[in-house]
Motif scaffolding. Sequence first.
Motif, short mmCIF file in Angstrom:
data_model
loop_
_atom_site.label_atom_id
_atom_site.label_comp_id
_atom_site.label_asym_id
_atom_site.label_seq_id
_atom_site.Cartn_x
_atom_site.Cartn_y
_atom_site.Cartn_z
N LEU A 186 22.36 28.79 14.57
CA LEU A 186 22.01 27.15 15.20
C LEU A 186 22.39 26.13 14.38
CD1 LEU A 186 18.70 28.15 17.03
CD2 LEU A 186 20.83 27.75 18.05
N SER A 187 22.16 26.15 13.03
CA SER A 187 22.73 25.20 11.93
C SER A 187 24.11 25.09 11.84
CB SER A 187 21.92 25.56 10.74
OG SER A 187 22.65 26.67 10.15
N MET A 188 24.77 26.32 12.16
CA MET A 188 26.23 26.01 12.22
C MET A 188 26.81 25.29 13.38
SD MET A 188 27.49 27.10 9.26
CE MET A 188 26.03 26.63 8.56
N ILE A 189 26.14 25.80 14.47
CA ILE A 189 26.41 24.77 15.79
C ILE A 189 26.08 23.27 15.60
CG2 ILE A 189 25.90 24.45 18.08
CD1 ILE A 189 25.29 27.49 18.45
N VAL A 190 25.03 22.82 14.94
CA VAL A 190 25.04 21.53 14.57
C VAL A 190 25.82 21.01 13.70
CG1 VAL A 190 23.02 20.04 13.43
CG2 VAL A 190 22.29 21.87 15.08
N CYS A 191 26.35 21.46 12.53
CA CYS A 191 27.26 21.57 11.71
C CYS A 191 28.55 21.10 12.50
CB CYS A 191 27.75 22.47 10.59
SG CYS A 191 26.28 22.43 9.29
N TRP A 192 28.83 21.91 13.38
CA TRP A 192 30.17 21.89 14.13
C TRP A 192 30.31 20.65 14.98
CZ3 TRP A 192 31.45 21.49 19.28
CH2 TRP A 192 33.03 21.62 19.69
N VAL A 193 29.01 20.25 15.70
CA VAL A 193 28.81 18.94 16.47
C VAL A 193 28.91 17.69 15.60
CG1 VAL A 193 27.07 17.73 17.93
CG2 VAL A 193 27.76 19.89 18.30
N ALA A 194 28.30 18.21 14.39
CA ALA A 194 28.23 16.78 13.48
C ALA A 194 29.89 16.39 12.75
CB ALA A 194 27.38 17.10 12.21
N LEU A 195 30.88 17.43 12.63
CA LEU A 195 31.90 17.23 12.30
C LEU A 195 32.87 16.78 13.40
CD1 LEU A 195 32.90 20.75 10.55
CD2 LEU A 195 32.71 18.34 9.25
N TYR A 196 32.44 17.09 14.55
CA TYR A 196 33.29 16.53 15.67
C TYR A 196 32.68 15.10 15.73
CZ TYR A 196 34.63 15.31 20.65
OH TYR A 196 35.14 15.02 21.66
N LEU A 197 31.62 14.58 15.87
CA LEU A 197 31.03 13.36 15.92
C LEU A 197 31.65 12.42 14.61
CD1 LEU A 197 27.48 13.78 17.26
CD2 LEU A 197 29.38 13.07 18.63
N PHE A 198 31.72 13.11 13.59
CA PHE A 198 32.15 12.19 12.33
C PHE A 198 33.84 12.28 12.64
CE2 PHE A 198 34.06 12.16 8.07
CZ PHE A 198 33.40 11.10 7.55
N ALA A 199 34.52 13.04 13.21
CA ALA A 199 35.80 12.97 13.35
C ALA A 199 36.07 11.70 14.33
CB ALA A 199 36.52 14.06 14.04
N ARG A 200 35.37 11.80 15.60
CA ARG A 200 35.20 10.71 16.61
C ARG A 200 35.13 9.41 15.92
NH1 ARG A 200 36.89 11.37 21.79
NH2 ARG A 200 35.81 9.61 22.23
N LEU A 201 34.06 9.16 15.03
CA LEU A 201 33.73 8.00 14.45
C LEU A 201 34.69 7.52 13.54
CD1 LEU A 201 31.59 5.83 13.92
CD2 LEU A 201 31.13 7.14 11.94
#
Length: 163
Positions: free
Chosen positions: A128-143
Amino acid sequence: MSLDKEIKLRYRFYKVSEKSIPLLLENFAELKEKLDSDYKVKILDNHVWLSIGMLKREKHSPQLHIEFEEMEDGKTAVNGLFGPDPVLWTMFMFLHFIVGGTFIIFSLICYSKWRLNQNFNFDLTIMLSMIVCWVALYLFARLNRKKGIHQMHELEEIINKII
């Protein structure tokens, strides 16, 4: 161009120019001499890379790759691809592979422990923490992309002047 509302992280465009490929490349060579400090221009065959110069570059600064193709009617097809700095892109891909690999490894361990009727809560937590990390990477890329949109417009204005 609606860069703000695009879902893709790397924006592509296609344009048609009345000018020939040698003339376009010559114009980019002249541009390379004029905009040396503010922008960086690389030319190789029918490809041009246009990026923000070292003085104005940020970690979110985009790079524009342009490819010229000759059309049957004598016009030139211009294919453009905006993307992040190659070093930043490589780092993001490396982090995505680490997150994906960790997820797969812990999913296999979790499945094995489940089949052996052992406690697998820690493995689920890591997954679950890896899923959260993946979403965080995606959001950081969008930002980062959102921060670089004004520089994308600058690069597009330069291209429109030449094409």
